[in-house]
Design a protein around this motif. Structure first.
Motif, short mmCIF file in Angstrom:
data_model
loop_
_atom_site.label_atom_id
_atom_site.label_comp_id
_atom_site.label_asym_id
_atom_site.label_seq_id
_atom_site.Cartn_x
_atom_site.Cartn_y
_atom_site.Cartn_z
N LYS A 186 -4.40 -39.65 -120.17
CA LYS A 186 -4.77 -40.58 -119.11
C LYS A 186 -5.48 -41.59 -119.18
O LYS A 186 -6.51 -41.41 -119.53
CB LYS A 186 -4.52 -39.54 -117.85
CG LYS A 186 -2.72 -38.81 -117.97
CD LYS A 186 -2.62 -38.37 -116.04
CE LYS A 186 -1.57 -37.24 -116.74
NZ LYS A 186 -0.68 -37.27 -117.29
N PRO A 187 -5.63 -42.25 -118.31
CA PRO A 187 -6.26 -43.92 -118.12
C PRO A 187 -7.85 -43.15 -117.73
O PRO A 187 -7.27 -41.98 -116.17
CB PRO A 187 -5.95 -44.90 -117.91
CG PRO A 187 -4.71 -45.20 -117.85
CD PRO A 187 -4.26 -43.23 -117.94
N GLY A 188 -8.65 -43.18 -118.13
CA GLY A 188 -10.33 -43.00 -117.10
C GLY A 188 -10.13 -41.21 -117.57
O GLY A 188 -12.09 -40.59 -117.40
N LYS A 189 -9.22 -40.96 -118.92
CA LYS A 189 -9.71 -39.13 -118.82
C LYS A 189 -10.40 -39.24 -120.47
O LYS A 189 -10.28 -40.51 -121.04
CB LYS A 189 -8.70 -38.16 -119.23
CG LYS A 189 -7.57 -38.55 -117.20
CD LYS A 189 -8.65 -37.14 -116.81
CE LYS A 189 -8.10 -36.77 -115.67
NZ LYS A 189 -8.84 -35.91 -114.89
N SER A 190 -11.36 -38.41 -120.37
CA SER A 190 -12.29 -38.26 -121.93
C SER A 190 -10.86 -37.72 -123.15
O SER A 190 -9.95 -36.83 -122.83
CB SER A 190 -13.09 -37.56 -122.12
OG SER A 190 -12.93 -36.50 -121.95
N GLN A 191 -10.74 -38.00 -124.58
CA GLN A 191 -9.83 -37.83 -125.08
C GLN A 191 -10.53 -36.24 -125.37
O GLN A 191 -11.39 -36.53 -126.02
CB GLN A 191 -9.93 -38.87 -126.21
CG GLN A 191 -9.44 -38.00 -127.97
CD GLN A 191 -7.84 -38.13 -128.05
OE1 GLN A 191 -7.72 -36.96 -127.49
NE2 GLN A 191 -8.04 -39.66 -128.93
N PRO A 192 -9.90 -35.33 -125.51
CA PRO A 192 -9.86 -33.74 -125.88
C PRO A 192 -9.99 -33.36 -127.35
O PRO A 192 -11.30 -32.67 -128.48
CB PRO A 192 -8.73 -32.97 -125.86
CG PRO A 192 -7.18 -33.74 -125.37
CD PRO A 192 -8.47 -35.50 -125.30
N MET A 193 -10.00 -34.79 -128.75
CA MET A 193 -9.52 -34.51 -129.80
C MET A 193 -10.45 -35.05 -130.67
O MET A 193 -10.65 -36.30 -130.16
CB MET A 193 -8.47 -34.35 -130.59
CG MET A 193 -8.51 -34.45 -132.28
SD MET A 193 -7.00 -34.37 -132.90
CE MET A 193 -7.54 -34.32 -134.85
#
Length: 82
Positions: free
Chosen positions: A54-61
């Motif tokens: 989601k926008p504003g969230k960091s990429q987990p990978m």
């Protein structure tokens, strides 16, 4: 679950193909040549995670190159004699 099945074995096999003083770039090129489908899967999974984040969230990978760098570092640390 790992993106690459039998990741430790494939990292080990790739390292064994290289000289003892190999660079990360040499490792990555050898891995891409030896396991092109796995490399494509890493890139595909990263893209999938990017689309789902989601926008504003960091990429987990981590990005594909960083993912491979991490995998190599884990392998080298585990195989280093204590």
């Amino acid at each position: 679950m790992s993106v690459i099945s039998k990741k430790a074995e494939k990292i080990q096999a790739t390292v064994e193909l290289l000289d003892s003083e190999f660079s990360f770039e040499q490792f990555l090129a050898a891995f891409q040549a030896q396991y092109p489908k796995d490399w494509e899967k890493v890139k595909r999974e990263y893209s999938k995670h990017e689309r789902q984040t989601k926008p504003g969230k960091s990429q987990p990978m981590p990005a594909p190159i960083q993912y491979m760098r991490n995998a190599l570092n884990v392998h080298l640390k585990a195989s280093k004699p204590s």
